[in-house]
Design a protein around this motif. Structure first.
Motif, PDB file in Angstrom:
ATOM      1  N   THR A 112     159.476  89.116  -2.383  1.00 54.12           N
ATOM      2  CA  THR A 112     158.747  90.207  -1.737  1.00 54.12           C
ATOM      3  C   THR A 112     157.968  89.732  -0.517  1.00 54.12           C
ATOM      4  O   THR A 112     157.629  90.541   0.352  1.00 54.12           O
ATOM      5  N   GLU A 113     157.695  88.436  -0.440  1.00 53.12           N
ATOM      6  CA  GLU A 113     156.935  87.890   0.680  1.00 53.12           C
ATOM      7  C   GLU A 113     157.813  87.507   1.855  1.00 53.12           C
ATOM      8  O   GLU A 113     157.370  87.493   3.004  1.00 53.12           O
ATOM      9  N   VAL A 114     159.101  87.231   1.592  1.00 54.38           N
ATOM     10  CA  VAL A 114     159.992  86.724   2.633  1.00 54.38           C
ATOM     11  C   VAL A 114     160.138  87.713   3.782  1.00 54.38           C
ATOM     12  O   VAL A 114     159.985  87.362   4.955  1.00 54.38           O
ATOM     13  N   GLY A 115     160.456  88.968   3.471  1.00 56.20           N
ATOM     14  CA  GLY A 115     160.641  89.969   4.522  1.00 56.20           C
ATOM     15  C   GLY A 115     159.388  90.168   5.343  1.00 56.20           C
ATOM     16  O   GLY A 115     159.446  90.302   6.576  1.00 56.20           O
ATOM     17  N   ARG A 116     158.236  90.177   4.695  1.00 56.70           N
ATOM     18  CA  ARG A 116     156.964  90.341   5.392  1.00 56.70           C
ATOM     19  C   ARG A 116     156.716  89.170   6.333  1.00 56.70           C
ATOM     20  O   ARG A 116     156.266  89.349   7.466  1.00 56.70           O
ATOM     21  N   ARG A 117     157.038  87.971   5.860  1.00 56.51           N
ATOM     22  CA  ARG A 117     156.804  86.782   6.679  1.00 56.51           C
ATOM     23  C   ARG A 117     157.772  86.730   7.854  1.00 56.51           C
ATOM     24  O   ARG A 117     157.400  86.311   8.963  1.00 56.51           O
ATOM     25  N   ILE A 118     159.020  87.140   7.665  1.00 52.83           N
ATOM     26  CA  ILE A 118     159.974  87.187   8.770  1.00 52.83           C
ATOM     27  C   ILE A 118     159.475  88.135   9.854  1.00 52.83           C
ATOM     28  O   ILE A 118     159.536  87.829  11.055  1.00 52.83           O
ATOM     29  N   ALA A 119     158.954  89.283   9.449  1.00 52.83           N
ATOM     30  CA  ALA A 119     158.404  90.236  10.426  1.00 52.83           C
ATOM     31  C   ALA A 119     157.257  89.602  11.209  1.00 52.83           C
ATOM     32  O   ALA A 119     157.133  89.818  12.432  1.00 52.83           O
ATOM     33  N   GLU A 120     156.442  88.815  10.538  1.00 53.86           N
ATOM     34  CA  GLU A 120     155.347  88.134  11.221  1.00 53.86           C
ATOM     35  C   GLU A 120     155.869  87.096  12.217  1.00 53.86           C
ATOM     36  O   GLU A 120     155.306  86.924  13.301  1.00 53.86           O
ATOM     37  N   MET A 121     156.967  86.439  11.867  1.00 51.08           N
ATOM     38  CA  MET A 121     157.564  85.476  12.792  1.00 51.08           C
ATOM     39  C   MET A 121     158.122  86.174  14.032  1.00 51.08           C
ATOM     40  O   MET A 121     158.015  85.663  15.147  1.00 51.08           O
ATOM     41  N   PRO A 126     158.567  86.915  19.920  1.00 53.81           N
ATOM     42  CA  PRO A 126     159.346  88.111  20.269  1.00 53.81           C
ATOM     43  C   PRO A 126     160.752  87.799  20.761  1.00 53.81           C
ATOM     44  O   PRO A 126     161.675  88.614  20.558  1.00 53.81           O
ATOM     45  N   ASP A 127     160.951  86.638  21.387  1.00 51.36           N
ATOM     46  CA  ASP A 127     162.290  86.280  21.851  1.00 51.36           C
ATOM     47  C   ASP A 127     163.277  86.216  20.691  1.00 51.36           C
ATOM     48  O   ASP A 127     164.456  86.552  20.845  1.00 51.36           O
ATOM     49  N   LEU A 128     162.816  85.781  19.541  1.00 53.70           N
ATOM     50  CA  LEU A 128     163.702  85.677  18.384  1.00 53.70           C
ATOM     51  C   LEU A 128     164.073  87.051  17.840  1.00 53.70           C
ATOM     52  O   LEU A 128     165.182  87.247  17.342  1.00 53.70           O
ATOM     53  N   ALA A 129     163.154  88.000  17.936  1.00 56.20           N
ATOM     54  CA  ALA A 129     163.416  89.334  17.405  1.00 56.20           C
ATOM     55  C   ALA A 129     164.618  89.977  18.085  1.00 56.20           C
ATOM     56  O   ALA A 129     165.420  90.669  17.443  1.00 56.20           O
ATOM     57  N   GLY A 130     164.774  89.718  19.381  1.00 54.46           N
ATOM     58  CA  GLY A 130     165.894  90.296  20.110  1.00 54.46           C
ATOM     59  C   GLY A 130     167.225  89.649  19.802  1.00 54.46           C
ATOM     60  O   GLY A 130     168.272  90.157  20.207  1.00 54.46           O
ATOM     61  N   HIS A 131     167.187  88.528  19.080  1.00 53.91           N
ATOM     62  CA  HIS A 131     168.423  87.810  18.749  1.00 53.91           C
ATOM     63  C   HIS A 131     168.599  87.668  17.243  1.00 53.91           C
ATOM     64  O   HIS A 131     169.348  86.805  16.787  1.00 53.91           O
ATOM     65  N   MET A 154     157.284  79.560   8.323  1.00 54.18           N
ATOM     66  CA  MET A 154     157.545  80.592   7.323  1.00 54.18           C
ATOM     67  C   MET A 154     156.707  80.397   6.068  1.00 54.18           C
ATOM     68  O   MET A 154     156.233  81.357   5.451  1.00 54.18           O
ATOM     69  N   VAL A 155     156.519  79.151   5.663  1.00 57.35           N
ATOM     70  CA  VAL A 155     155.868  78.866   4.385  1.00 57.35           C
ATOM     71  C   VAL A 155     154.362  78.656   4.526  1.00 57.35           C
ATOM     72  O   VAL A 155     153.710  78.167   3.603  1.00 57.35           O
ATOM     73  N   ARG A 156     153.798  79.023   5.677  1.00 55.32           N
ATOM     74  CA  ARG A 156     152.354  78.899   5.936  1.00 55.32           C
ATOM     75  C   ARG A 156     151.845  77.479   5.655  1.00 55.32           C
ATOM     76  O   ARG A 156     150.967  77.261   4.818  1.00 55.32           O
TER      77      ARG A 156
END
Length: 246
Positions: A112-121, A126-131, A154-156
């Motif tokens: 449940t934390e993985v998706g939230r953390r990916i969004a934070e990354m 922002p360059d990664l979000a477009g790719h 990712m793992v804080r």
């Protein structure tokens, strides 16, 4: 003053028994600092940080992270202990998408934390979000380093350790990577890196150590070391001219 988050005392390490590359090096890193390891080629810089990260056998000395002795901890446990390592090469999975690279790094986290953390990354990079759906191997050099760092974050981690993050990058991407490290430090993450681009690294660092022949020979404030004659002798081989001084 807060206690150091990392203390390395008299570390001796090497790949072969009885043939140390690191010969009694000591450093300390305070919370939310950027600390740089400098030194001439063959000084043992990369071996030093790999030994800290559990990737090179240690035969003497100690490594303490946030008050806990991690000297003998295997490399695969370091993430759980709060240390994330970003190697110079092979630091992403080029055939996998950007998002899948991040998911793999979240393997030690609750689902449940993985998706939230990916969004934070993606918010942080922002360059990664477009790719996100693109193969990581198609990214530019600077974007690959962003992804490598994002995977580590990712793992804080309490501490992120990087080996030559600017290697092989154009000046534009070197600036991008170092600006990224400053932003990470601003988020409270402690940064330790080995870097050959001394001037660029010292411009963003808090403190630096100079390793020579596997030993720490000099250290000080990063802002003062570029024109320090001791550093010039140990690392640069000459005193910087006035035109090179910052």
């Amino acid at each position: 003053m807060p206690d150091p988050i990392l203390v390395v005392s008299n570390l001796v390490a090497g790949y072969e028994p009885g043939v140390p590359i690191v010969k009694g090096a000591s450093i300390s890193v305070d919370p939310a600092e950027i600390v740089i390891i400098l030194g001439p080629n063959g000084a043992g810089k990369s071996s030093f940080i790999k030994a800290v990260a559990g990737l090179v056998p240690v035969s003497g000395g100690s490594v303490t992270l946030d008050g806990r002795d991690i000297t003998s901890a295997p490399a695969h446990n370091m993430v759980r202990l709060g240390l994330a390592f970003v190697p110079q090469t092979e630091n992403i999975f080029p055939m996998m998408s950007v998002e899948d690279n991040l998911k793999v790094s979240g393997g030690v986290m609750h689902k449940t934390e993985v998706g939230r953390r990916i969004a934070e990354m993606y918010d942080t990079f922002p360059d990664l979000a477009g790719h996100r759906r693109s193969a990581a191997g198609n990214l530019s050099g600077g974007q690959r380093q962003m992804l490598a760092v994002a995977r580590a974050l990712m793992v804080r981690p309490k501490l992120i350790v990087l080996d030559e993050p600017s290697a092989g990058l154009s000046p534009k991407f070197v600036s991008m990577v170092f600006e990224m490290l400053v932003d990470i430090r601003g988020q409270g993450v402690t940064v330790l890196l080995v870097e050959q681009n001394a001037k660029a690294a010292l411009s963003i660092g808090d403190r630096a150590y100079v390793l020579v022949e596997g030993k720490d020979r000099h250290h000080g404030k990063a802002s003062e070391l570029w024109t320090d004659p001791t550093v010039a002798e140990l690392y640069l081989g000459h005193r910087p001219s006035a035109s090179n001084e910052r």
